[in-house]
Design an enzyme around this catalytic site. Structure first.
Site, mmCIF file in Angstrom:
data_model
loop_
_atom_site.group_PDB
_atom_site.id
_atom_site.type_symbol
_atom_site.label_atom_id
_atom_site.label_comp_id
_atom_site.label_asym_id
_atom_site.label_seq_id
_atom_site.Cartn_x
_atom_site.Cartn_y
_atom_site.Cartn_z
ATOM 1 N N ASP A 245 -5.619 4.410 -5.394
ATOM 2 C CA ASP A 245 -5.514 3.349 -4.394
ATOM 3 C C ASP A 245 -6.099 3.816 -3.057
ATOM 4 O O ASP A 245 -5.498 3.636 -1.999
ATOM 5 C CB ASP A 245 -4.029 2.939 -4.255
ATOM 6 N N HIS B 272 6.105 4.816 -0.969
ATOM 7 C CA HIS B 272 5.987 5.366 -2.325
ATOM 8 C C HIS B 272 5.236 6.680 -2.332
ATOM 9 O O HIS B 272 4.519 6.993 -1.384
ATOM 10 C CB HIS B 272 5.264 4.364 -3.234
ATOM 11 N N GLN C 29 2.534 4.406 -8.377
ATOM 12 C CA GLN C 29 3.048 4.559 -7.006
ATOM 13 C C GLN C 29 4.544 4.265 -7.059
ATOM 14 O O GLN C 29 4.944 3.100 -7.185
ATOM 15 C CB GLN C 29 2.326 3.594 -6.049
ATOM 16 N N ARG D 88 0.065 6.022 10.921
ATOM 17 C CA ARG D 88 -0.004 4.635 10.443
ATOM 18 C C ARG D 88 1.043 4.507 9.343
ATOM 19 O O ARG D 88 0.913 5.105 8.275
ATOM 20 C CB ARG D 88 -1.393 4.328 9.897
ATOM 21 N N ASP E 87 2.339 3.211 6.570
ATOM 22 C CA ASP E 87 1.800 2.362 5.513
ATOM 23 C C ASP E 87 2.905 1.606 4.788
ATOM 24 O O ASP E 87 3.926 2.190 4.413
ATOM 25 C CB ASP E 87 1.041 3.250 4.515
ATOM 26 N N GLU F 280 2.085 -0.725 9.835
ATOM 27 C CA GLU F 280 1.224 -1.536 8.974
ATOM 28 C C GLU F 280 2.140 -2.529 8.260
ATOM 29 O O GLU F 280 2.659 -2.272 7.184
ATOM 30 C CB GLU F 280 0.460 -0.686 7.953
ATOM 31 N N HIS G 286 -9.963 -2.078 5.603
ATOM 32 C CA HIS G 286 -10.275 -1.681 4.219
ATOM 33 C C HIS G 286 -9.623 -2.602 3.195
ATOM 34 O O HIS G 286 -9.932 -2.528 2.018
ATOM 35 C CB HIS G 286 -9.806 -0.241 3.995
ATOM 36 N N ASP G 287 -8.670 -3.436 3.635
ATOM 37 C CA ASP G 287 -7.957 -4.296 2.690
ATOM 38 C C ASP G 287 -8.608 -5.665 2.575
ATOM 39 O O ASP G 287 -9.520 -6.009 3.331
ATOM 40 C CB ASP G 287 -6.488 -4.420 3.114
ATOM 41 N N ARG H 149 -11.773 -4.376 -3.556
ATOM 42 C CA ARG H 149 -11.750 -4.056 -2.128
ATOM 43 C C ARG H 149 -12.788 -2.972 -1.806
ATOM 44 O O ARG H 149 -13.190 -2.824 -0.658
ATOM 45 C CB ARG H 149 -10.349 -3.558 -1.710
HETATM 46 C C1 GLC Z 1 -1.327 -0.647 2.424
HETATM 47 C C2 GLC Z 1 -2.784 -0.230 2.361
HETATM 48 C C3 GLC Z 1 -3.379 -0.694 1.067
HETATM 49 C C4 GLC Z 1 -2.593 -0.097 -0.065
HETATM 50 C C5 GLC Z 1 -1.099 -0.380 0.069
HETATM 51 C C6 GLC Z 1 -0.291 0.450 -0.863
HETATM 52 O O1 GLC Z 1 -1.172 -2.004 2.453
HETATM 53 O O2 GLC Z 1 -3.470 -0.748 3.456
HETATM 54 O O3 GLC Z 1 -4.727 -0.349 0.979
HETATM 55 O O4 GLC Z 1 -3.061 -0.629 -1.272
HETATM 56 O O5 GLC Z 1 -0.631 -0.076 1.360
HETATM 57 O O6 GLC Z 1 -0.143 1.757 -0.404
#
Ligand code: GLC
Length: 644
Positions: free
Chosen positions: A139, A182, A250, A280, A282, A324, A393-394, A518
């Site tokens: 990922d 995770h 994950q 960040r 996540d 995020e 990136h998403d 993506r």
């Molecule tokens: C966040 C990331 C994304 C990832 C997800 C799981 O949203 O930006 O790219 O797939 O977390 O870790």
């Protein structure tokens, strides 16, 4: 935000904790002062765990260890940032987001590219996940196997330390992804849990049968309905059902376990001591779970963030948190601190709504929905900053509420459908070329992948060799970035967008990536193209050179515009012209009026509405002529107007 006086009980606790700090600890008084300052908010956050005295002492031990290890240069940075707490809110903070390998090969390579970053006034570099992930697929690095190692093909921890030192010398901060929700299936904790170790099984959510998963599933959305349906995965080794919100590999962490908290407090401080400036956080919205809810944005998430932030402030106050949380506005605002958490959680957060609304208005050429939605947006605390962006990136999820849509006479479902059709390239007359990501047959939700340039029309225009359309797509890219650079907050420039890079389909040849489109908008940096842009030849190169020059101009204007300090909120005005988006930024040095024409035809803002006839455009530094008919804006024109 203000330090709370200690209660009697807290004073006694503080004394006990202080007595546990060895006399030999360097700058012991500094640690003590910060502990005193942050103890109330630390305890308030930790209340989710009801920690015992012994557990608090365990946490203190971690803090003391990292306080001792903090280098003099980082201690100085702590001091500098405490003296200028708004350091990240200033207009000169401009961020660049890149995949290390795609930008520069590895961490050492990044060092060589610093002059490029400096040429764009970048003060904040977010390198996409670079900690050791599981073997691919991972990922894009969001399945971490070891938080204390750098991805082996990118370098070592020593390289990371070297990089942060070199960046700091140039006034650039480094942002690191901290995946909290995770870990990879191959992480040591998961390996032990799979092997039957009870301590580590308690780090995860593992169920003997489907009873709980079935009950939980009734309220859980699916993040990847396409390639990872459901939220639980059967693990053969432990013969249990494991909570896996994202991919099967994950494994969601059990944040209700204080041990997990301690592990991450330790990791955060350890990485901070390697020079990381910004974490960040996540997928932060997902870290707390409760049966009967969608397990997102639960109040405990903010308590835990508050506790983690207090720990960071005590040992490494130079460090920032970036949330995020791609969630609706009324949930999002809590990540920047509301109510009891005001001033105590993340310092910055992604402004997903602004991003979505920009694409929505580009497609509809109508700014009423955007203006309405942003006017309803809750106000943020002045000591926090949005992260504004056009692409990342998403994928893009069409986060437009039915309520906002209906307020401007639209049907929410139909509009979202229109947007995914438009950006997938299905809609007749669209300029966009994107890909559908994770179509959900149950909700009909369709997200979109694609690079900014391809979504803004450049790819199609080049295919059709249509110079007029190329020109319009360039203007769309610059105009939307002009919003991102002026709306207030830290603009995130996504690598390649400054060169209008198109969709890159090479991911299809890589079996570890081909499932996840993506990757289409995660191209490699074409350094050879960059060199050619000095004397562009082809239609594409000319467009790229124009975008690059326009972007530089925006950046240069931004750093000289005090009105763009993030402490100030933009006020979105009711525009007299549906095609024109307008907001003002009121600052003691003067009012900045930002205007953007979202249509491909000329538009006017009437003089009576503007209330002025003389202004300077802060981007071009040229006076703007406002005639009796009003201010005429060419297709996709944008201005940052300073009243004379
Ligand atoms: C966040 C990331 C994304 C990832 C997800 C799981 O949203 O930006 O790219 O797939 O977390 O870790």
């Amino acid at each position: 935000m203000f330090s709370t006086p200690l209660t009697h009980q807290q004073t006694r606790l503080l004394e006990t904790l202080e007595s546990k700090i060895p006399k030999s600890v360097p700058e012991r008084h500094v640690l003590q002062a910060r502990l005193k300052r942050y103890l109330p908010e630390l305890l308030e956050g930790l209340a989710v765990y009801q920690p015992t005295q012994t557990q608090l002492e365990q946490l203190l031990k971690i803090m003391v260890t990292h306080h001792k290890a903090r280098k003099p240069s980082l201690r100085l940075l702590d001091l500098e940032r405490l003296l200028a707490p708004d350091w990240f809110e200033r207009p000169e903070t401009i961020a660049y987001v890149a995949y290390t390998e795609r930008f520069a090969g590895n961490l050492k390579g990044v060092l060589e590219k610093v002059p490029y970053l400096e040429s764009m006034h970048i003060k904040y570099l977010h390198l996409m996940p670079f900690l050791q992930p599981r073997p691919a697929p991972h990922d894009g690095g969001y399945a971490v196997q070891n938080y204390r190692e750098v991805r082996s093909d990118l370098g070592t921890i020593e390289d990371l330390e070297h990089l942060t030192e070199a960046l700091h010398q140039r006034g650039i901060s480094l942002c690191c992804d901290l995946v909290l929700n995770h870990v990879a299936l191959e992480h040591e904790w998961a390996t032990k849990a799979r092997g039957g170790d009870k301590k580590y099984q308690n780090y995860f959510y593992m169920y003997p049968d489907r009873t709980m998963p079935d009950q939980l599933e009734q309220h859980l959305p699916e993040v990847f309905p396409d390639f990872a349906p459901g939220n639980f995965t059967f693990d053969q080794a432990s013969k249990t059902w494991v909570w896996t919100t994202f991919n099967a590999w994950q494994w969601d962490l059990n944040w209700s376990n204080f041990e997990v908290f301690l592990e991450f407090a330790d990791v955060i401080l350890w990485l901070s001591n390697k020079g990381i400036d910004i974490f960040r956080l996540d997928a932060i919205a997902f870290i707390w779970k409760r049966l009967g809810t969608n397990c997102q944005n639960l109040p405990e998430v903010h308590q835990i963030t508050q506790a983690l932030r207090s720990v960071a402030r005590i040992v490494a106050p130079a460090v920032l948190f970036k949330a995020e949380a791609i969630v609706p506005p009324n949930d999002l605002i809590h990540y920047l601190g509301r109510g009891q958490h005001f001033g105590k959680v993340s310092d910055t957060a992604y402004h997903n709504s602004l991003m979505v609304q920009l694409w929505s208005s580009l497609a509809s050429k109508d700014t009423r929905l955007m203006s309405h939605a942003l006017r309803q947006f809750p106000k943020k605390p002045s000591n926090t900053a949005w992260n504004t962006y056009l692409r990342c990136h998403d994928d893009i999820g069409w986060a437009i509420s039915d309520l906002d849509a209906s307020a401007v006479g639209l049907d929410g479902y139909a509009h979202r459908r229109f947007l995914s059709d438009f950006y997938a390239g299905y809609f007749k007359g669209t300029f966009a070329k994107g890909l559908v990501f994770q179509e959900n047959p149950k909700t009909h939700d369709r997200r979109i992948s694609g690079s900014a340039a391809s979504l803004a029309g450049l790819e199609l225009a080049l295919e059709q060799s249509d110079p007029r359309q190329v020109e319009l797509s360039v203007q769309r890219l610059l105009m939307t970035h002009a919003v991102v650079f002026s709306f207030g907050g830290i603009p995130l420039l996504y690598m390649g967008d400054e060169l209008a890079l198109l969709n890159d389909h090479s991911f299809l040849e890589n079996p570890e990536m081909s499932m996840d489109n993506r990757w289409v908008h995660r191209p490699a940096m074409p350094w050879e193209v960059l060199a050619r842009l000095e004397q562009p030849v082809s239609l594409q190169e000319r467009a790229q050179a124009q975008v690059q020059a326009g972007m530089k101009k925006l950046i240069e204007a931004r750093v000289q515009t005090p009105q763009l300090h993030a402490a100030i909120e933009s006020t979105v005005l009711e525009s007299p012209n549906a095609h024109v988006f307008v907001f003002e930024r009121l600052h003691p040095t003067g009012r900045l009026l930002c205007v953007f024409n979202f249509s491909d035809t000329a538009q006017v803002l009437p003089m009576w509405w503007l209330g002025t006839s003389q202004a300077i455009d802060q981007i071009s530094q040229q006076p703007v002529r406002i005639e009796s008919g009003g201010l005429w804006l060419a297709a996709y024109q944008y201005l940052w107007l300073l009243e004379k």
